[in-house]
Design a protein around this motif. Sequence first.
Motif, PDB file in Angstrom:
ATOM      1  N   LYS A  71      10.016  96.070  65.058  1.00 12.03           N
ATOM      2  CA  LYS A  71       9.760  95.289  66.267  1.00 12.03           C
ATOM      3  C   LYS A  71      11.050  95.055  67.046  1.00 12.03           C
ATOM      4  O   LYS A  71      11.080  95.178  68.278  1.00 12.03           O
ATOM      5  N   ASN A  72      12.133  94.748  66.344  1.00 12.10           N
ATOM      6  CA  ASN A  72      13.425  94.547  67.013  1.00 12.10           C
ATOM      7  C   ASN A  72      13.928  95.835  67.656  1.00 12.10           C
ATOM      8  O   ASN A  72      14.530  95.821  68.730  1.00 12.10           O
ATOM      9  N   GLN A  73      13.680  96.965  66.967  1.00  6.50           N
ATOM     10  CA  GLN A  73      14.091  98.249  67.521  1.00  6.50           C
ATOM     11  C   GLN A  73      13.368  98.539  68.837  1.00  6.50           C
ATOM     12  O   GLN A  73      13.971  99.005  69.810  1.00  6.50           O
ATOM     13  N   LYS A  74      12.083  98.241  68.894  1.00  3.58           N
ATOM     14  CA  LYS A  74      11.312  98.454  70.115  1.00  3.58           C
ATOM     15  C   LYS A  74      11.809  97.539  71.234  1.00  3.58           C
ATOM     16  O   LYS A  74      11.860  97.939  72.404  1.00  3.58           O
ATOM     17  N   LYS A  75      12.193  96.297  70.881  1.00  8.71           N
ATOM     18  CA  LYS A  75      12.705  95.373  71.892  1.00  8.71           C
ATOM     19  C   LYS A  75      14.006  95.887  72.492  1.00  8.71           C
ATOM     20  O   LYS A  75      14.222  95.813  73.703  1.00  8.71           O
ATOM     21  N   ARG A  76      14.902  96.420  71.623  1.00  8.79           N
ATOM     22  CA  ARG A  76      16.167  96.948  72.114  1.00  8.79           C
ATOM     23  C   ARG A  76      15.947  98.138  73.046  1.00  8.79           C
ATOM     24  O   ARG A  76      16.592  98.262  74.092  1.00  8.79           O
TER      25      ARG A  76
END
Length: 582
Positions: free
Chosen positions: A487-492
């Motif tokens: 999820k954090n990767q997609k946000k970045r």
Amino acid sequence: MANSLIFQNYYITKSITVQLFRIPFLFTKPFNFRDPRQSRYVAFSKDGTLFAWCNGEKVTVVKVADGSQVRSFDLPKTAMLEFSPLNTVLATWQVYSKTQDNPQGDANLQLWDLKTGTCLKALYQKKVQGWCPSWSDDEKIAVRSVNNELHFFENNDFINIANKLHLQKVSEFMLSPGSQPSKVAVYVPGSKGAPSFVRLYQYPNFGGPTCALANKSFFKADRVTMLWNKKATAVLVQASIEVDKTGASYYGEQTLHYLATNGETAAVQLQKNGPIYDVAWSPSSTEFCVVYGFMPAKATVYNLKCDPVFDFGTGPRNAVYYSPQGHILVLAGFGNLRGQMEVWDVKKWKQVSKPQVPDSTHFAWCPDGEHVVTSTCAPRLRVSNGYKIWHYTGTVLYKQDTPTGTELWETVWQPFPDGTFPERPVKYQAAPSELGSTEAKPAQAYRPPALRNKPVTASSKLHEEEPPQNMRPGATGDKQLSKTALKNQKKREAKKAAKQEINPDALEPQSDPSPASNAQPETSCGDPETDKKIKSVKKKLKAIDELKALQATGKPIQKNQLEKMEKEAQLMKELEDLQLKV
């Protein structure tokens, strides 16, 4: 063939006749039955021992083994037929109608006792959707929907209502398969800003929401399709709306949800935007396969935690079929696709064959798990009607074309009880046949005439093909990201795309960590002006790709950004024209 297949029958419904016969290459004992009168509807019993049809004069029930008549009912207007699981009851339905002399109309749903031939109950059922009562496999429970209520009957006593489940605006339900205790999934559409929801109950515990085994609420649902697994431990709910307000899809918008009888619920996270074409449970009840996404579509197998297990990559497909034993899976592209089938061994995740079946409108597995039928039927296609029997290795074993002037309307295998045909080892060598195989030949990429005599170089593609990939943890040696890390990767990635959209020149190109000796400079045509245009077009295409990544995260896209995305095809054509000058 093995003697265990000697009773394997096949029937065909034509526009004027019903024919029940044995496939010549499978059986030694001849059997052929035909009714020359026009037939409206036909049905096999669940165990395949009985066969019924209506020819516009009466409903006839016969034994499949020898064709002897079991019962005959004077019901010329019958449009639907269905047997109860143990062949105790035959349900018949005809179109509801009323006249001035009879404003209430006649009861149009009849339930017949096949042993005595008497009518157990006549009921009113105006809609054809959900016309037949749903039975548990042991026939201890039957249920039908009546005015926002589910009425439950026990032991085929349709005079007395044994239990009721009342929920406001219940529109769909699905009774679980298998033995007792029976469970039921119910769907209530949302209204006035409230979400839709699906609940699972165990019969007869209907005391309210707190008695539900599981509850899942969601928005964006005009209608749903519910699918129990074979062991009745979980339900998949495909919700859909007719209109996609973002305008991204002509087919509306679909979502997939998971509910288990132990209370677990989840929204299945699909890895590509676009429609959900098909969903199927594995007969093992531990996995399910989804075909989804804009063409070329992806197909992914998920476990009971809704984590991806195996990704089949992308391809021209819109349907998935597990073999009755669950050891083979077929991905197919029918309808407006060219009819490509991919046959997979699901234990080794290895492709067995890839036959081509153009113009097919129907596919079905034989209960033996070795053969399939594909057919071209009316009214979907009114020319070149016929059917083929295949071995799953891609060999055509039998072919029958419909004579000129007639139409093929339906093809159905005779069913058999579970366990009749044991699982056999998967074969990879094509079965011998005089009709041969129709394996799809590998297609070469199109090259413009100006490039055909030049060396092959990397070129831009409208769609990048994704290869199959094993998604199990540790299968590829890479560490699998947790849900939080993903999820954090997609946000970045979304933040980076948004930043570049606001100021495309603000982001400097990333340096290549590889040695300088391995770097490959872009080719030049010798004309600085053309090189500059190519670089500009590629930059715009890169920005569009990043906008797509942003859209995949679910974040809203502005109108001016959508306009830029719509210019992708135009930019691709411009890039191709410029590269022809190189």
